[in-house]
Enzyme design. Structure first.
Site, PDB file in Angstrom:
ATOM      1  N   GLY A   1      26.455  71.817  45.886  1.00  0.00           N
ATOM      2  CA  GLY A   1      25.848  72.432  44.628  1.00  0.00           C
ATOM      3  C   GLY A   1      24.558  71.484  44.364  1.00  0.00           C
ATOM      4  N   GLN A   2      23.816  72.046  43.346  1.00  0.00           N
ATOM      5  CA  GLN A   2      22.653  71.361  42.863  1.00  0.00           C
ATOM      6  C   GLN A   2      22.840  69.857  42.724  1.00  0.00           C
ATOM      7  OE1 GLN A   2      19.509  72.008  39.530  1.00  0.00           O
ATOM      8  NE2 GLN A   2      21.271  71.413  38.689  1.00  0.00           N
ATOM      9  N   ASP A   3      23.938  69.660  41.877  1.00  0.00           N
ATOM     10  CA  ASP A   3      23.969  67.988  41.555  1.00  0.00           C
ATOM     11  C   ASP A   3      24.659  67.187  42.538  1.00  0.00           C
ATOM     12  OD1 ASP A   3      23.366  69.074  39.127  1.00  0.00           O
ATOM     13  OD2 ASP A   3      24.985  68.582  37.811  1.00  0.00           O
TER      14      ASP A   3
ATOM     15  N   ASP B   1      39.863  72.150  48.579  1.00  0.00           N
ATOM     16  CA  ASP B   1      39.576  73.363  47.514  1.00  0.00           C
ATOM     17  C   ASP B   1      40.402  72.842  46.242  1.00  0.00           C
ATOM     18  OD1 ASP B   1      39.179  76.801  47.992  1.00  0.00           O
ATOM     19  OD2 ASP B   1      40.056  75.633  46.060  1.00  0.00           O
TER      20      ASP B   1
ATOM     21  N   THR C   1      30.070  69.924  30.031  1.00  0.00           N
ATOM     22  CA  THR C   1      28.938  70.709  29.647  1.00  0.00           C
ATOM     23  C   THR C   1      28.661  71.043  28.234  1.00  0.00           C
ATOM     24  OG1 THR C   1      28.064  73.103  30.225  1.00  0.00           O
ATOM     25  CG2 THR C   1      30.518  72.677  30.191  1.00  0.00           C
TER      26      THR C   1
ATOM     27  N   GLU D   1      27.954  73.950  27.269  1.00  0.00           N
ATOM     28  CA  GLU D   1      28.419  75.218  27.062  1.00  0.00           C
ATOM     29  C   GLU D   1      29.831  75.143  26.159  1.00  0.00           C
ATOM     30  OE1 GLU D   1      27.623  78.462  27.818  1.00  0.00           O
ATOM     31  OE2 GLU D   1      25.701  77.855  28.420  1.00  0.00           O
TER      32      GLU D   1
ATOM     33  N   TYR E   1      33.737  80.176  31.262  1.00  0.00           N
ATOM     34  CA  TYR E   1      33.210  78.969  31.601  1.00  0.00           C
ATOM     35  C   TYR E   1      33.283  77.921  30.708  1.00  0.00           C
ATOM     36  CZ  TYR E   1      29.962  75.363  33.487  1.00  0.00           C
ATOM     37  OH  TYR E   1      29.293  74.216  33.692  1.00  0.00           O
TER      38      TYR E   1
ATOM     39  N   LYS F   1      35.801  74.619  30.888  1.00  0.00           N
ATOM     40  CA  LYS F   1      35.288  73.451  31.111  1.00  0.00           C
ATOM     41  C   LYS F   1      35.996  72.521  29.820  1.00  0.00           C
ATOM     42  CE  LYS F   1      32.179  72.682  34.292  1.00  0.00           C
ATOM     43  NZ  LYS F   1      32.552  71.206  35.210  1.00  0.00           N
TER      44      LYS F   1
END
Ligand code: GDP
Length: 334
Positions: free
Chosen positions: A14-16, A59, A128, A130, A156, A160
């Site tokens: 992922g990005q991070d 996973d 997050t 969110e 999501y 989280k």
């Protein structure tokens, strides 16, 4: 000489994960990354761009694979960045989102515990903004901080929130060093094109070079507190170097609408009016929207000495410049 510190990153593709692996490598860590799935299409990319990362297959929904990953990497620090991380996607796949983004956190914490590393491994949990949900009644004028009320508005965000609370529960129940970073939106050249900022900068570059005529977006009025991911991973690392585990908001303290992002992004390529290039498509609108997010990072600034280096115009500029280079290379290759 002190032993080399070891870090395990879930969500390495992922990005991070990419930004953090680079930072930890520069700091001299031995870096391990959890990679999901047979034939993961991102494996070759990670192997090419980050040859120093030891990849471990596993996973978040498979507890045994996590135990093996912890045993193999024997980490001083574990950064749990893996998740189903896209709000729009979570509405379409809510059950998978719960399995990975909520219960996956429990599986990671248990893997640390059952391998007897609860006092040896410091854990970072990617919480997050969110979780706040952005509803008006719940919005303090100065921005959300670590004590603000949660009211998630998507599968999501709800998942989280479970991850956030189970992480705090393990901190309190088992005296584990588990810190939660409540990160507001953070973007950059590694952002996926399914997120609105990268979708825009990717399209702006291609429109400028004549590779596509327009871009289709959803609602343009929502506001976000957008920072640079490279700055934010430094904050994650600082959380695990602190003397005690805690929760920290990382944000810029500014909020901007998608329209403002569009204006700056098109401005970077000399287009003053973006309206002829943008159409709206309900397919990109959400069943419940987070109207506005604004964070208050003062605790992280004061306690961790964290500061952001890239401001909003700087973020847009670096993303457009990156995508112009990519689009140019693509144009030359056709
Ligand atoms: P989020 O804040 O984690 O949901 O990050 P996103 O980048 O996915 O979305 C940010 C905001 O952009 C949300 O309010 C979306 O509804 C809005 N948005 C508008 N058009 C689009 C679009 O085409 N794609 C995405 N991903 N978001 C869009």
């Amino acid at each position: 000489m002190a032993d080399t510190r070891r870090a395990l990153i879930t969500g390495i593709t992922g990005q991070d994960g990419g930004h953090l692996a680079q930072l930890l490598n520069e700091k001299g860590y031995e870096v391990f990354g959890l990679l999901r799935g047979q034939h993961n299409p991102r494996r070759a990319e990670v192997e090419r761009d980050m040859p120093y990362v030891h990849l471990i297959e596993g996973d978040l929904t498979d507890p045994t694979s996590l135990v093996r990953a912890v045993e193999t990497s024997n980490p001083d620090e574990l950064y749990n960045l893996a998740a189903v991380s896209h709000v729009g996607y979570s509405f379409k796949n809510p059950s998978l989102t719960a399995d990975v983004t909520a219960k996956g956190v429990l599986n990671v914490l248990e893997a640390v515990r059952v391998t007897g590393r609860e006092q040896a491994t410091r854990v970072y949990q990617a919480s997050t903004s969110e979780m706040f949900g952005g509803l008006d009644y719940n919005r303090p004028g100065a921005g959300y901080n670590e004590n603000s009320l949660f009211h998630p508005r998507s599968p999501y965000g709800v998942a989280k929130l479970y991850g956030h609370w189970i992480a705090k529960n393990y901190r309190e129940s088992y005296d584990m060093f588990v810190s939660c970073g409540i990160l507001f939106n953070h973007e950059g050249e590694r952002r996926g094109v399914e997120f609105v900022t990268r979708k825009i900068t990717h399209a702006v570059a291609r429109i400028k070079l004549g590779l596509q005529p327009q871009i289709e977006l959803g609602d343009l009025w929502p506001k976000r507190d957008w920072g640079y991911a490279g700055d934010f991973v430094e904050g994650m690392w600082r959380m695990l170097q602190h003397s005690e585990p805690d929760d920290f908001v990382l944000a810029t303290g500014e909020t901007h609408s998608i329209e403002e992002f569009l204006t700056l992004a098109f401005g970077e390529v000399g287009i003053d009016d973006w309206r002829p290039y943008v159409t709206q498509n309900p397919a990109f609108m959400r069943p419940a929207e987070v109207d506005i997010l604004l964070g208050d990072p003062s605790k992280a600034e004061k306690v961790l000495g964290w500061e952001r280096k890239v401001d909003f115009p700087g973020l847009v500029s670096l993303m457009v410049a990156h995508d112009l280079r990519l689009a140019e290379a693509q144009r030359l290759s056709v």
